[in-house]
Design a protein around this motif. Structure first.
Motif, PDB file in Angstrom:
ATOM      1  N   ARG A   1     -13.960   4.571  -3.387  1.00 13.68           N
ATOM      2  CA  ARG A   1     -13.377   4.447  -4.738  1.00 13.68           C
ATOM      3  C   ARG A   1     -14.485   4.354  -5.773  1.00 13.68           C
ATOM      4  O   ARG A   1     -14.404   4.966  -6.829  1.00 13.68           O
ATOM      5  CB  ARG A   1     -12.486   3.217  -4.785  1.00 13.68           C
ATOM      6  CG  ARG A   1     -11.822   3.002  -6.109  1.00 13.68           C
ATOM      7  CD  ARG A   1     -10.861   1.812  -6.021  1.00 13.68           C
ATOM      8  NE  ARG A   1     -10.358   1.513  -7.321  1.00 13.68           N
ATOM      9  CZ  ARG A   1     -10.876   0.573  -8.125  1.00 13.68           C
ATOM     10  NH1 ARG A   1     -11.886  -0.152  -7.717  1.00 13.68           N
ATOM     11  NH2 ARG A   1     -10.355   0.360  -9.316  1.00 13.68           N
TER      12      ARG A   1
ATOM     13  N   THR B   1       0.827  -1.203   0.000  1.00 14.07           N
ATOM     14  CA  THR B   1       0.000   0.000   0.000  1.00 14.07           C
ATOM     15  C   THR B   1       0.865   1.259   0.000  1.00 14.07           C
ATOM     16  O   THR B   1       0.582   2.214  -0.725  1.00 14.07           O
ATOM     17  CB  THR B   1      -0.943   0.006   1.217  1.00 14.07           C
ATOM     18  OG1 THR B   1      -1.746  -1.169   1.182  1.00 14.07           O
ATOM     19  CG2 THR B   1      -1.836   1.223   1.223  1.00 14.07           C
TER      20      THR B   1
ATOM     21  N   ASN C   1       2.437   1.603  -3.407  1.00 14.22           N
ATOM     22  CA  ASN C   1       1.438   2.026  -4.382  1.00 14.22           C
ATOM     23  C   ASN C   1       1.091   3.506  -4.214  1.00 14.22           C
ATOM     24  O   ASN C   1       0.875   4.205  -5.191  1.00 14.22           O
ATOM     25  CB  ASN C   1       0.175   1.173  -4.266  1.00 14.22           C
ATOM     26  CG  ASN C   1      -0.798   1.436  -5.376  1.00 14.22           C
ATOM     27  OD1 ASN C   1      -0.402   1.656  -6.518  1.00 14.22           O
ATOM     28  ND2 ASN C   1      -2.065   1.427  -5.057  1.00 14.22           N
TER      29      ASN C   1
ATOM     30  N   ASP D   1      -4.663  -0.868  -6.086  1.00 14.65           N
ATOM     31  CA  ASP D   1      -5.357  -0.409  -4.885  1.00 14.65           C
ATOM     32  C   ASP D   1      -6.615  -1.246  -4.630  1.00 14.65           C
ATOM     33  O   ASP D   1      -6.891  -1.638  -3.497  1.00 14.65           O
ATOM     34  CB  ASP D   1      -5.719   1.069  -5.033  1.00 14.65           C
ATOM     35  CG  ASP D   1      -6.218   1.679  -3.749  1.00 14.65           C
ATOM     36  OD1 ASP D   1      -5.666   1.345  -2.682  1.00 14.65           O
ATOM     37  OD2 ASP D   1      -7.150   2.505  -3.817  1.00 14.65           O
TER      38      ASP D   1
ATOM     39  N   SER E   1      -4.681   2.324  -9.627  1.00 15.06           N
ATOM     40  CA  SER E   1      -5.997   2.122  -9.015  1.00 15.06           C
ATOM     41  C   SER E   1      -6.372   0.643  -9.010  1.00 15.06           C
ATOM     42  O   SER E   1      -7.088   0.189  -8.119  1.00 15.06           O
ATOM     43  CB  SER E   1      -7.052   2.945  -9.746  1.00 15.06           C
ATOM     44  OG  SER E   1      -7.165   2.521 -11.086  1.00 15.06           O
TER      45      SER E   1
END
Length: 89
Positions: free
Chosen positions: A84, A7, A10, A20, A17
């Protein structure tokens, strides 16, 4: 630990994305497994200390704290997925 490191990588380097989303879904699966494992562990510890009321009180506090952390982390992963989805609409 691997999810935390990935994480962070990233967030600063990859900015993907897709990665993620994969991390969020993997986090949900991991925390669901942790909840099931912790429940079984508490059940096993509780049954091994039959008659020891002081130990039962300590196990109740320990178990509540452990499950609280699992549920909070699960909730945070679900919120990340929902936020998201909202950003993409």
């Amino acid at each position: 630990l691997a999810i935390i490191i990935t994480t962070i990588l990233n967030a600063f380097f990859f900015r993907s994305s897709g990665l993620d989303a994969i991390l969020n879904y993997a986090g949900i699966l991991i925390f669901l497994a942790l909840i099931a494992y912790d429940m079984q562990k508490l059940r096993r510890l509780y049954s091994s200390s039959v008659g020891d009321f002081e130990m039962h009180e300590k196990l109740a506090v320990y178990g509540a704290f452990e499950l609280y952390l699992d549920f909070i982390n699960l909730f945070l992963r679900i919120l990340q997925i929902l936020s998201r989805n909202r950003r993409n609409n």
